[in-house]
Each structure stands twice: as C-alpha cells, then as structure tokens.
Design an enzyme around this catalytic site. Structure first.
Site, PDB file in Angstrom:
ATOM      1  N   PHE A  12       3.095  -9.146   1.127  1.00  0.00           N
ATOM      2  CA  PHE A  12       3.823  -8.285   2.606  1.00  0.00           C
ATOM      3  C   PHE A  12       2.143  -6.993   3.007  1.00  0.00           C
ATOM      4  O   PHE A  12       2.482  -7.057   3.886  1.00  0.00           O
ATOM      5  CB  PHE A  12       4.988  -8.103   2.163  1.00  0.00           C
ATOM      6  CG  PHE A  12       6.228  -8.533   2.786  1.00  0.00           C
ATOM      7  CD1 PHE A  12       6.266  -9.721   3.818  1.00  0.00           C
ATOM      8  CD2 PHE A  12       7.398  -9.021   1.203  1.00  0.00           C
ATOM      9  CE1 PHE A  12       7.345 -10.656   4.327  1.00  0.00           C
ATOM     10  CE2 PHE A  12       7.903  -9.956   1.634  1.00  0.00           C
ATOM     11  CZ  PHE A  12       8.651 -10.447   2.938  1.00  0.00           C
ATOM     12  N   ASN A 119      -3.493  -2.057  -5.478  1.00  0.00           N
ATOM     13  CA  ASN A 119      -2.028  -2.606  -6.650  1.00  0.00           C
ATOM     14  C   ASN A 119      -2.083  -1.840  -7.676  1.00  0.00           C
ATOM     15  O   ASN A 119      -2.227  -0.669  -7.481  1.00  0.00           O
ATOM     16  CB  ASN A 119      -2.399  -4.024  -7.211  1.00  0.00           C
ATOM     17  CG  ASN A 119      -3.583  -3.958  -7.382  1.00  0.00           C
ATOM     18  OD1 ASN A 119      -5.053  -2.879  -7.522  1.00  0.00           O
ATOM     19  ND2 ASN A 119      -4.775  -5.102  -8.068  1.00  0.00           N
ATOM     20  N   HIS A 175       0.292   8.010  -8.392  1.00  0.00           N
ATOM     21  CA  HIS A 175       0.740   7.746  -7.640  1.00  0.00           C
ATOM     22  C   HIS A 175       1.832   7.438  -8.208  1.00  0.00           C
ATOM     23  O   HIS A 175       2.439   6.788  -9.253  1.00  0.00           O
ATOM     24  CB  HIS A 175       0.415   5.942  -7.058  1.00  0.00           C
ATOM     25  CG  HIS A 175       0.912   5.476  -6.021  1.00  0.00           C
ATOM     26  ND1 HIS A 175       1.801   6.024  -4.917  1.00  0.00           N
ATOM     27  CD2 HIS A 175       1.492   4.360  -5.923  1.00  0.00           C
ATOM     28  CE1 HIS A 175       2.035   5.492  -4.269  1.00  0.00           C
ATOM     29  NE2 HIS A 175       2.448   4.240  -4.945  1.00  0.00           N
TER      30      HIS A 175
END
Length: 309
Positions: A12, A119, A175
C-alpha cells in the site's frame, strides 16, 4: 534526461507513493516487489491513468533489480508488519534481513542515488541501509518526521479551526512513542500555537500525534496508514529531485549534533539534491532536551539490538 525513481516494495505505501510521484511528474517510476504480478499489475493500472490525469511519466513494475539501475532516488518501503506474538527483536531481525537484501541488490546498480527508507524500526533500518550501501551518510535518510509533523499540523488545525496550510510545526526524535513534538517551534502563520490552543489541549494533541499511526491501525483493523506516509515520502523525493532546500524533519546521521553520535535520528534538516545538506541545531531548553535524550535512548536500544543480531 528524465529522472528515475525506484520504489522497492509494492504494498500500500509503495504503490501509493508511486501514485503521488506520478501525479507530480517527478520522473519515470520503477515499482519492484518479490511477488510476481503485483508490481506489474499496479504499475500498469497506474500508467493507464496517465491519459486521464495528464501525467507524462513511464511507470513499470518488475521483480528484477536490473530494472532499477541508474535511479536518482531509491525508496524502500518493503518490510514485515509486526504480527501477534512477535517480539520486538523478531521484527527487527525480519526487517533487517529484508533491508539488507534490498539494499545490497539496489545500491550497486545506482551508485549516485539518494536512498529514502520507509520501513520500521525506521532509525535502525536507515542505519543498516547506510552501512550496507556504503553511500555517504547524507545520501541515506529515513522518512518519519515529515509524516509525524503532518499529523501534528492536522490536529492543530482541527483544534484551532484554521487552515492546515497556515500551520507550521516541528518535531524531533524517534518515530512513534519516542517522538518529541516541539510546541515552542510551532506556529499558525507565524503566531505561536499557544495563542490559539490551551496548554492542556495542546498536550492532548501531542499525545494523539505520538499515537497517530496506532490510531489508524486500530480503526482499519487489518492494515496501517498509507495515504499520508506515501505523501510524506513523495514530498521528500520532490525536495531531492528539484533541489528545493526544504526544511523538514528526517532521520539523519548525527556526528555530535544535539550531543548524539553514530546514529540516525529525527532532526530538522535542509533537504536538497545532495540529500541531507545541513542539519539544523535548535536551541532546545532543558525540558525539550530531556525528552530528546529519552527518545535517543530508546532509538539507541533498538540500534544495539540490531547490532547484536
């Protein structure tokens, strides 16, 4: 000579990144995945939209790294999501193996490329990509801060009842839970955000920003965010290919800035054709620095886990 962008991973995030890049006409796009048919089908579908949307770029799908040769930018979105029962160490090992494989095949074919990692765990995977590629550290970076700042800006605009276009916000750090939003460096058309939003509400917005990815995962049940992550990635690609000198937070390699060494970490940078062209050191106060150090400690722990594998 047309620019060339290779996206490794046709899930996606990867395929939606291809969509944003095509719409911006930033260059020809190669969508690569290990699963036969998936990148070819998605690339053809996107290419067939070009006469309708009036973008004149070539989009191809492939399973062969040779097709990525001489890329100007390589975007890596491939990685495994964390599954029930999977430990943090298990996830790091799986994604480290994927990252090592992708970079070792793609980097030698495009020795002058800028690599953008998307990633997780991001800071550790970006460190690994730099190590495996052997590229100068400024040409390898991670995308998280642009996405996190976009979420932060969205929530500020929603709360203040103003246009999101007028909201500027900065954050730093890792993150997710480790990110460090900086209200002191956040404004609405140059006016401090504290003029519009009460401290308790701003604290709630900061917490929602930290949990932003998880909020979407909980709503979707069977997936994670991809529109905003892909848009954030496309913005970084655009800054590089157009040499825009954008000031954005990215995972960049630190060599003493903010007292941190030998790690990738979310900081504000000037982003242009050379990749990370400058790291901006903000005058953080004691409280902000404490939060930043706590974030760095968490990122360092993940990096240490990676190095021990």
């Amino acid at each position: 000579m047309r620019k060339k962008i290779s996206i490794i991973g046709a899930g996606f995030v990867g395929s939606t990144t291809a969509h944003w890049l095509a719409a911006k006409e930033l260059g020809d796009i190669v969508l690569l995945d290990i699963v036969e048919g998936i990148p070819q089908g998605k690339a053809l579908d996107l290419y067939e939209a070009s006469p309708i949307e009036d973008f004149d770029v070539r989009v191809i799908g492939t399973n062969d790294y040779a097709d990525t040769a001489n890329s100007d930018v390589i975007v890596v979105t491939s990685g495994a999501p964390r599954k029930p029962g999977m430990s943090r160490e298990d996830l790091i090992k799986v994604n480290a193996d994927i990252t090592r494989d992708c970079i070792s095949k793609a980097a030698p074919l495009s020795p002058n490329a800028v690599i953008i990692m998307v990633n997780n765990p991001l800071d550790a995977m970006t460190y690994l990509a730099a190590e495996v590629s052997g590229f100068p550290k400024e040409r390898v970076m991670g995308q998280a801060g642009v996405l996190d700042a976009a979420r932060y800006r969205t929530f500020i605009a929603m709360e203040a009842g103003v246009s999101v276009e007028d909201v500027q916000a900065m954050l730093m750090g890792g993150h997710g839970d480790e990110m460090v939003p900086l209200p002191r460096f956040s404004t609405i058309s140059g006016i401090p955000v504290s003029h519009f939003i009460a401290p308790d509400r701003l604290a709630q917005i900061i917490e929602r920003t930290r949990k932003g990815g998880g909020e979407i995962v909980n709503l979707l049940k069977t997936g994670s965010a991809y529109y905003a992550p892909a848009a954030a990635t496309a913005q970084m690609v655009e800054a590089v290919l157009k040499d825009k000198k954008r000031v954005v937070p990215v995972a960049a390699y630190l060599t003493g800035q903010y007292g941190l060494h030998d790690m990738y970490f979310g900081v504000p940078v000037v982003l242009g054709a050379g990749g990370v062209e400058k790291i901006i050191e903000l005058p953080l106060n004691e409280e902000e620095m404490a939060l930043l150090n706590a974030s760095a400690k968490a990122v360092r722990a993940t990096l240490d886990t990676l190095k021990s594998l």
